[in-house]
Design an enzyme around this catalytic site. Structure first.
Site, short mmCIF file in Angstrom:
data_model
loop_
_atom_site.label_atom_id
_atom_site.label_comp_id
_atom_site.label_asym_id
_atom_site.label_seq_id
_atom_site.Cartn_x
_atom_site.Cartn_y
_atom_site.Cartn_z
N SER A 83 -9.05 2.27 0.91
CA SER A 83 -10.30 3.13 0.08
C SER A 83 -10.64 2.73 -1.40
CB SER A 83 -10.21 4.39 0.44
OG SER A 83 -9.02 5.08 -0.14
N ARG A 127 -12.62 8.83 -5.21
CA ARG A 127 -12.40 10.04 -4.50
C ARG A 127 -11.81 11.12 -5.14
NH1 ARG A 127 -8.68 7.92 0.25
NH2 ARG A 127 -8.89 9.79 1.03
N ASP A 140 9.47 2.41 -10.18
CA ASP A 140 10.69 1.85 -10.77
C ASP A 140 11.44 0.85 -9.82
OD1 ASP A 140 10.90 3.51 -12.98
OD2 ASP A 140 12.44 4.84 -12.57
N ASN A 168 0.98 -0.85 -0.05
CA ASN A 168 0.01 -0.03 -0.15
C ASN A 168 0.96 1.37 0.00
OD1 ASN A 168 -1.64 2.11 0.57
ND2 ASN A 168 -3.06 0.91 1.87
N ARG A 190 -6.39 11.13 -6.90
CA ARG A 190 -6.00 9.73 -6.54
C ARG A 190 -6.60 8.61 -7.74
NH1 ARG A 190 -5.45 10.35 -0.87
NH2 ARG A 190 -6.58 12.00 -0.19
C1 DQA Z 1 -4.73 4.77 0.40
C2 DQA Z 1 -5.23 5.91 -0.80
C3 DQA Z 1 -4.42 6.97 -1.04
O1 DQA Z 1 -4.84 8.00 -2.08
C4 DQA Z 1 -3.80 7.65 0.29
O2 DQA Z 1 -3.05 8.72 0.06
C5 DQA Z 1 -3.52 6.90 1.42
C6 DQA Z 1 -4.16 5.74 1.44
C7 DQA Z 1 -5.55 3.85 0.92
O3 DQA Z 1 -5.25 2.77 1.28
O4 DQA Z 1 -6.70 3.68 0.61
O5 DQA Z 1 -2.72 7.01 2.11
O6 DQA Z 1 -3.53 4.31 -0.29
#
Ligand code: DQA
Length: 145
Positions: free
Chosen positions: A102, A107, A87, A74, A111
């Site tokens: 999420s 959103r 990279d 993540n 994103r």
């Molecule tokens: C995230 C989604 C990203 O856009 C956000 O900046 C996060 C968490 C998620 O797990 O939903 O820090 O990676």
């Protein structure tokens, strides 16, 4: 038994306190405990690492090649603009699944794009903690290494 690295990026150490309407009230420790128990039941070994620093995440990706069968990553907000992490994912010979708690596509516009996705084996978004479990299951099949 498969050995998987669970790699969490910036601000994920704030889970539980951070925007609970988006990310829920469980903490990163809760996530790690739940995944640990889940993995035990399916004979999979997990190692957890979280960092708020791009270079640390890159180092962890490089070092993982020798140690793990796969990575559940993540990248947090780095997903949307870090060519250096992209990279690093492309530079290693083990599969990386990109994961988001999420659903970034539902959103803000910034994103919607992931620079990691084109070099990841796959992407799971919007399923909360369950998404990590699904990603771990993928690595149970040794053909997916
Ligand atoms: C995230 C989604 C990203 O856009 C956000 O900046 C996060 C968490 C998620 O797990 O939903 O820090 O990676």
């Amino acid at each position: 038994m498969p050995h998987i690295l669970i790699l969490n990026g910036p601000n994920l150490n704030r889970l539980g306190k951070r925007e609970p309407d988006v990310y829920g009230t469980d903490t990163l420790t809760d996530l790690e405990q739940k995944l640990f128990q889940f993995a035990e039941g399916i004979q999979t070994e997990l190692t957890f690492f979280q960092s708020n620093h791009e270079g640390d995440l890159i180092d962890a990706l490089h070092e993982a090649e020798e140690q793990y069968d796969g990575i559940v990553l993540n990248p947090g907000a780095f997903s949307h603009y870090s060519y250096a992490i992209r990279d690093a994912v492309a530079a290693i010979g083990i599969p990386v699944i990109e994961i988001h708690l999420s659903n970034p596509h539902a959103r803000e516009a910034f994103r919607h794009r992931s620079v990691i996705a084109p070099v990841a084996r796959g992407q799971i978004t919007g399923l909360g903690f369950e998404g990590y479990k699904l990603a771990i299951c993928y690595f149970m099949n040794t053909n997916n290494k």
